[in-house]
Structures are given as C-alpha cells and as structure tokens.
Design an enzyme around this catalytic site. Structure first.
Site, short mmCIF file in Angstrom:
data_model
loop_
_atom_site.label_atom_id
_atom_site.label_comp_id
_atom_site.label_asym_id
_atom_site.label_seq_id
_atom_site.Cartn_x
_atom_site.Cartn_y
_atom_site.Cartn_z
N MET E 1 -13.40 73.93 43.72
CA MET E 1 -13.34 72.57 44.20
C MET E 1 -12.02 71.88 43.92
SD MET E 1 -16.06 69.94 43.08
CE MET E 1 -14.97 69.96 41.65
N PRO E 2 -11.06 72.57 43.27
CA PRO E 2 -9.79 71.88 43.01
C PRO E 2 -9.00 71.65 44.30
CG PRO E 2 -10.03 73.86 41.65
CD PRO E 2 -11.08 73.92 42.71
N TYR E 3 -8.03 70.77 44.18
CA TYR E 3 -7.09 70.51 45.26
C TYR E 3 -5.70 70.64 44.68
CZ TYR E 3 -4.16 67.99 48.52
OH TYR E 3 -3.14 67.66 49.37
#
Lengths: 69, 69, 69, 69, 69, 69
Positions: E1-3
């Site tokens: 879920m990181p960006y």
C-alpha cells in the site's frame, strides 16, 4: 541528485527500518542510474491510517472488509 | 496561482521564520513571474531528521560522519 | 538540505526566469534558516493550464469568467 | 490506479469527514475515468495553519486581514 | 500500500532502467516493511535539467561550475 | 484553500474529463468541509504508463500479466 518521497502507514516504521529504506533506495539509484549518493535525498512520510484511503475506504476499514470477505 | 511546497528539517523552523519563508517565496513569484499573491499557496512540511535521508543515511548520521571526516 | 517544489502555469516560465526562481528560493533558505545551498534542491513543475483548476474550473476558464465579471 | 493527495488545514478534518473525502474522490475517479477503486489511493495531509501560506501570509493572518478589510 | 515518488533528471532514464527502479523499490518495501507488492505504487517523474536546481543554480550550470573548480 | 493533486495515467484524460475532475473535487471539498472554492487548487498530473509502477512492474506489464492470469 534524485529526490525520492516514500509514503507509508505506521506499521513497522521504526527508525531502523527507515534507515534501511534510505540506504536501500539510495543504493538502487546509484546502481541503476549511476547517481551520486551524496546528493540523493529521501524523505519518508508516515501517514496515519485514517488519512490513507484505498478502495474508497480508510485503509483500516478496507483491511477489515477484505479479511472478512 | 502558483503552489510551492517547502520541506525542511526542524532546526530554526519557528513560526516567525515560517512566516518569512511564506512572504519571501510569494514575493519572489510576484517579482519574477508577475503572479498574483492572493492565489499563491505555500505549504511548509517540517520533516523529522529520522525521516530525511542524504548520502544513504538518516541526516543526523550523515552530519556526524561528515563532521568527523 | 531543504527540498522545494514550485508548481506554475507556463506564462513567463523561461529558462532565465526559472534560474531566478532557483537562486531566489535557495538564497531565501540560506538567509532565513541558515541552510547549506549546496544541498538545497529546487524542482520546478510547469503545469499546463488545462491541468490546473481554481474555483472549480480549469484556470483558463476561471480567468475568463473573472475578467468578464 | 490513480493517486490523489489532498492537503487541508485542520478545520472540520474529523475521521468521518476524511472518510467522506476518500469515498467521494474515489467515486469521482470511477465515474469520470472508469478507474478501478481497488487500486485508487487517497492520501490526506492535515497541514497546521502556521505551515500554510496564502497571499504572502500564514493563513490565520490572511483570514484576519481579509475579514477586517 | 505504500506510495513512492522518484524524481530524476533524464540521464539514463530508459524504459528498462525505469522498470528496474520500479521493481527495486517495490522489493525493498516488501523486504523491509512486509508491504504487499500488489498495492505498492511507484511514480517516476523525469525532470528536465532546466527545472532542477542545486546549489542555487540550474543543475547543468551547477555541474559545469563544480567540474571546473 | 485546499490543494489537491491528482495523478492518473493517460487513458480518458481528455480536457473535458479533466474539467469534470476539477469541478468534482472542488465541490466535494465545499460540501464535506465547507471550503471556499475560489481558493481551492487542483493540479492534475498525467503520468505515462512507463513511469507508473504497480506490483513491481510498469503498469502496462502489470495489466497484461493480470489479464492473462
């Protein structure tokens, strides 16, 4: 000279792991693009889960919904 | 109408100095580009030193290493 | 060590004016916060007017509407 | 697959309203562009008023000045 | 879920190298933080050298000055 | 006074659809948070597919792999 911004939620975001992200991203830019590490900037933003949305829901609710599906 | 984002570590980041950054950046955009100050947005992010990487290290360590070199 | 991102529409965004923005922002951070210019990064994004919204409208339409008001 | 970053000052930024922003932005991207909600990421940054500049002033001062004009 | 957002100047920014950055950053987040690769987003911005400032100068001039020092 | 940045790949990113995103996001901020539309800024970045990574792959490859799974 690159600039990298990493946004993550707080799980496991310890100082040790942040240091690993900083060194890992910097090494990657040196290896792949031949960048100078001395001017490679990495900024990590730890984002609270109520501020992170996925699938139209705050991420905590998204996870609950998915795990109960 | 410009948007400016300033990311800094916490040293000297007092409300007074932030106000100077906001007015200084806005005046610069007015002077150089003729922008309208009323729609010039400046957002300052104060980033903790453990979240800022330089030279592959968290910035505190980078500074220690450099000053001891 | 600061990082500054400046987003502007294309009017007057010549190389000369961009260089003035870069030096102006860097000097400001040196003067107000005592930052090291050698590690101050400035990134300018020129954003097409159809990609910039203000008042709920693409900025070209916003300007027309305002000037005819 | 889109990524949306929303920066706001703290007024009314409750968990309920943040959830409304997340669902509203995601639905908009589904409706207008046919995006997949499951990979649409929304990150909300709540920015303190001393870190937000408008019209060359920290936004609290900008509001006072405008309301007294 | 990181960006993750990676900003680089155009040297060596081939599709192959961009793919290496994407896989390298994603693997790093999986290894260090246990993130899910399927929801890890990486966005690369290639920034023209006239839009990148370092040491108060557009980066091309900064490089010339440094190499002639 | 909010600032919103929307990053999307180029599919369907016509001027008409961008205008719909700008008005939709602005209306949402007015409705949910009572923001002033006149100082709400929306910036859209259209990101080429080779610059967008998901699941550790450039997004075109990610899509092919998923559809052939």
């Amino acid at each position: 000279m690159p600039y990298v911004n990493v946004k993550i939620t707080p799980e496991n975001a310890t100082p040790e792991n942040k240091a690993k992200l900083i060194s890992g991203v910097t090494n990657l830019l040196v290896d792949v693009l031949g960048k100078n590490p001395a001017s490679t900037v990495v900024v990590i933003d730890v984002v609270e889960t109520e501020d992170w949305g996925l699938g139209g829901l705050p991420v905590e609710e998204f996870r609950k919904k998915r795990s109960s599906a």
